[in-house]
Design an enzyme around this catalytic site. Structure first.
Site, PDB file in Angstrom:
ATOM      1  N   LYS A  23       0.836  -1.210   0.000  1.00 57.35           N
ATOM      2  CA  LYS A  23       0.000   0.000   0.000  1.00 57.35           C
ATOM      3  C   LYS A  23       0.868   1.256   0.000  1.00 57.35           C
ATOM      4  O   LYS A  23       0.650   2.177  -0.805  1.00 57.35           O
ATOM      5  CB  LYS A  23      -0.914  -0.039   1.237  1.00 57.35           C
ATOM      6  N   SER A  24       1.851   1.308   0.879  1.00 63.74           N
ATOM      7  CA  SER A  24       2.697   2.510   0.965  1.00 63.74           C
ATOM      8  C   SER A  24       3.392   2.776  -0.362  1.00 63.74           C
ATOM      9  O   SER A  24       3.457   3.913  -0.837  1.00 63.74           O
ATOM     10  CB  SER A  24       3.769   2.327   2.043  1.00 63.74           C
ATOM     11  N   GLY A 101      -5.017   8.148   5.361  1.00 62.80           N
ATOM     12  CA  GLY A 101      -4.128   9.163   5.932  1.00 62.80           C
ATOM     13  C   GLY A 101      -2.906   9.352   5.045  1.00 62.80           C
ATOM     14  O   GLY A 101      -2.443  10.478   4.834  1.00 62.80           O
ATOM     15  N   SER A 175       6.811   9.664  12.088  1.00 64.98           N
ATOM     16  CA  SER A 175       5.788   9.360  11.085  1.00 64.98           C
ATOM     17  C   SER A 175       6.366   9.461   9.680  1.00 64.98           C
ATOM     18  O   SER A 175       6.849  10.524   9.268  1.00 64.98           O
ATOM     19  CB  SER A 175       4.608  10.331  11.244  1.00 64.98           C
ATOM     20  N   GLN A 177       4.618   9.398   7.102  1.00 66.18           N
ATOM     21  CA  GLN A 177       3.710  10.243   6.321  1.00 66.18           C
ATOM     22  C   GLN A 177       4.127  11.701   6.415  1.00 66.18           C
ATOM     23  O   GLN A 177       4.120  12.425   5.417  1.00 66.18           O
ATOM     24  CB  GLN A 177       2.275  10.066   6.814  1.00 66.18           C
ATOM     25  N   ASP A 322       1.499  -0.910  11.942  1.00 65.23           N
ATOM     26  CA  ASP A 322       0.269  -1.415  11.319  1.00 65.23           C
ATOM     27  C   ASP A 322       0.002  -2.880  11.679  1.00 65.23           C
ATOM     28  O   ASP A 322      -1.104  -3.382  11.462  1.00 65.23           O
ATOM     29  CB  ASP A 322       0.339  -1.275   9.789  1.00 65.23           C
ATOM     30  N   LYS A 349      -4.962   6.195  14.420  1.00 63.95           N
ATOM     31  CA  LYS A 349      -5.042   5.480  13.138  1.00 63.95           C
ATOM     32  C   LYS A 349      -6.506   5.466  12.681  1.00 63.95           C
ATOM     33  O   LYS A 349      -7.312   6.250  13.170  1.00 63.95           O
ATOM     34  CB  LYS A 349      -4.455   4.068  13.295  1.00 63.95           C
ATOM     35  N   ARG A 353      -6.821   2.311  17.770  1.00 63.93           N
ATOM     36  CA  ARG A 353      -6.545   0.864  17.722  1.00 63.93           C
ATOM     37  C   ARG A 353      -6.158   0.278  19.070  1.00 63.93           C
ATOM     38  O   ARG A 353      -6.102  -0.951  19.197  1.00 63.93           O
ATOM     39  CB  ARG A 353      -5.470   0.570  16.668  1.00 63.93           C
ATOM     40  N   ARG A 395      -7.718  -3.049   9.427  1.00 65.37           N
ATOM     41  CA  ARG A 395      -6.782  -3.948  10.135  1.00 65.37           C
ATOM     42  C   ARG A 395      -7.452  -4.621  11.335  1.00 65.37           C
ATOM     43  O   ARG A 395      -7.079  -5.725  11.719  1.00 65.37           O
ATOM     44  CB  ARG A 395      -5.516  -3.204  10.550  1.00 65.37           C
TER      45      ARG A 395
HETATM   46  C1  S3P Z   1       2.452   4.877   6.157  1.00 67.95           C
HETATM   47  C2  S3P Z   1       3.009   5.217   7.349  1.00 67.95           C
HETATM   48  C3  S3P Z   1       2.444   4.826   8.641  1.00 67.95           C
HETATM   49  C4  S3P Z   1       1.423   3.683   8.506  1.00 67.95           C
HETATM   50  C5  S3P Z   1       0.500   3.866   7.354  1.00 67.95           C
HETATM   51  C6  S3P Z   1       1.271   3.991   6.060  1.00 67.95           C
HETATM   52  C7  S3P Z   1       3.071   5.382   4.928  1.00 67.95           C
HETATM   53  O1  S3P Z   1       1.837   5.952   9.209  1.00 67.95           O
HETATM   54  O2  S3P Z   1       0.691   3.545   9.693  1.00 67.95           O
HETATM   55  O3  S3P Z   1      -0.388   2.771   7.235  1.00 67.95           O
HETATM   56  O4  S3P Z   1       2.777   4.857   3.826  1.00 67.95           O
HETATM   57  O5  S3P Z   1       3.900   6.310   5.016  1.00 67.95           O
HETATM   58  P1  S3P Z   1       2.714   7.023  10.044  1.00 67.95           P
HETATM   59  O6  S3P Z   1       3.972   7.173   9.323  1.00 67.95           O
HETATM   60  O7  S3P Z   1       1.963   8.300  10.106  1.00 67.95           O
HETATM   61  O8  S3P Z   1       2.849   6.376  11.397  1.00 67.95           O
END
Ligand code: S3P
Length: 450
Positions: A23-24, A101, A175, A177, A322, A349, A353, A395
């Site tokens: 996914k990422s 997110g 994070s 993200q 995750d 999340k 969770r 999840r």
């Molecule tokens: C992700 C980073 C994670 C993860 C999310 C995917 C990403 O979040 O929980 O499912 O693709 O960068 P955080 O980096 O905000 O913890």
């Protein structure tokens, strides 16, 4: 797909299959492909709602794509995306990020430096998640982002792009993200933008930038990017998602005598703590073979055992954030105590969770103590079937389907459409696992050529 899973205990698990794409990496491939200076063929893209939303967001910004092969009933698996050489166009309408997110935060970083205004919105869960963590650094770079949600600091986001100034940003939360949002904005800033993470987080953005020939610099936990670079078009094969594999790895780990091979799965070291944790709990990792083309990929072979409890190290938490719901299920099945702390991020999340895992484990008979930043599970109490709500969190739905494979009676998981956000085909794989004697073809997901 029906809106619930009905699961009964299994006694045997012998299987060999692969899980859908990561996914990422799929989000990032859509974004960097769309920004690049040519056409990129992306294979094994995750055809889930989250990633298709990001792909369509890029389309609404001018980067069209063609589908070569799709997962029946879902989105593209193989596609060609036509990059816009770093020049995006204003979208005609607000952009829907759905439940994701990652989609919203990465796109916000990308849009902060564009010469137009964009609105990003999402579903009820996403509209309750904190966006201050990205609006603060992007604001420091010069973007004006209005958070228009009912909850302060939350989506919808109205992003008034601007000419960006580089910053050196010390991230208060670990994070990926946030790191990625700042790096993507940095691509459009005049000079060098740096971001320092308090602990190592998944590094797919940095690796994929390198694959697209964008140079970045790494010094310890600081990553820097020089603005003005246009990603060079490249083709990319997305490895299987280890976070999706984790559900089956836990199921196999907890059945003594089982054997499971997950093929062609991503083995990026910032994502593989789940394998270390299951080994520490007593499962046998027979083989983890891999090779690297930008991202490590390989086959994982795991044999089940009588599991015992473990303590999750603080530095492991971002690496398996995750996977914690399904690790908590493994902990309930193990003898002895498992301690999960330093994981307050779980509360922001898709659901909180910590609460959703603790409440659902208790409903199935497990002994769990809840903490503000995690939980302690006294494993070994027999699990019994129950009616479990996913609360719309993919999840949670999948982790408790795995718990149901070890519970007496029947476990009903309600509200399971959400699994389509990350694992289209989960129900199909669950059916094949439940049959106990399944052939490799039983795991094939139906694709259609376009
Ligand atoms: C992700 C980073 C994670 C993860 C999310 C995917 C990403 O979040 O929980 O499912 O693709 O960068 P955080 O980096 O905000 O913890």
């Amino acid at each position: 797909m029906s809106s619930e899973f009905r699961v009964k205990a299994i006694t045997r698990l012998h299987a060999e299959f692969s899980v859908p794409g990561d996914k990422s990496m799929s989000h990032r491939a859509a974004i960097l492909g769309g920004l690049s200076n040519g056409s990129c063929t992306i294979r094994n893209f995750l055809p889930s709602e989250d990633c298709v939303n990001t792909l369509n967001a890029m389309k609404s910004l001018g980067a069209n794509y063609e589908v070569l092969e799709a997962l029946e009933g879902y989105g593209p698996v193989d596609l060609v995306i036509h990059g816009q050489s770093g020049k995006l166009s204003a979208p005609a309408a607000p952009i829907d990020c759905g439940n994701s997110g990652t989609g919203m935060r990465l796109l916000a970083g990308l849009l902060a430096g564009q010469p137009f205004t964009t609105e990003l919105f999402g579903d009820a869960s996403l509209s309750g998640r904190p966006m201050g963590r990205i609006t603060v650094p992007l604001g420091q770079m010069g973007a004006n982002i209005e958070t228009k949600g009912e909850k302060p600091g939350c989506a919808p986001l109205l992003i008034h792009g601007a000419k960006l100034t580089p910053i050196d940003y010390d991230m208060p939360v670990a994070s990926a993200q946030v790191k990625s949002a700042v790096l993507l904005a940095g691509l459009f800033a005049d000079g060098t933008t740096s971001v320092t993470q308090p602990a190592e987080t998944r590094d797919h953005t940095e690796r994929m930038l390198t694959s697209f020939r964008v140079s970045t610099k790494h010094e310890g936990n600081t990553i820097s990017i020089y603005g003005g670079q246009v990603p060079e078009a490249t083709d990319f094969i997305v490895p299987g998602d280890i976070s999706s594999a984790a559900f089956w790895l836990v199921a196999a780990a907890a059945i003594p005598g089982s054997r499971l091979v997950i093929k062609n799965v991503g083995l990026n070291p910032t994502r593989t703590a789940i394998l270390k944790v299951l080994s520490r709990m007593g499962a046998h990792m027979i083989d983890v073979l891999h090779e690297t083309h930008g991202e490590p990929i390989g086959n994982v072979e795991i044999h089940g055992a009588e599991l015992h409890g473990t303590t999750i190290f603080p530095e492991e938490v971002p690496n398996l954030i995750d996977e914690i719901p399904v690790i908590a299920v493994a902990a309930a099945l193990a003898e002895g105590r498992t301690i999960i702390r330093n994981a307050k991020e779980l509360r922001v999340k898709e659901t909180d969770r910590i609460t959703t895992v603790v409440d659902n484990l208790r409903a199935m008979g497990a002994n769990v103590t809840e903490f503000e930043d995690g939980m302690e599970i006294e494993g070994g109490a027999p699990l019994h079937g129950a009616t479990i709500d996913s609360f719309g969190d993919h999840r949670i739905a999948m982790a408790f389907a795995i718990a149901g494979l070890f519970a007496s009676g029947e476990t009903v998981i309600r509200n399971v459409e959400c699994v389509n956000t990350s694992y289209p085909g989960f129900a199909h794989h669950l059916d094949a696992i439940r049959r106990e004697k399944s052939a490799p073809e039983d795991f094939n997901l139906p694709t259609v050529s376009k």
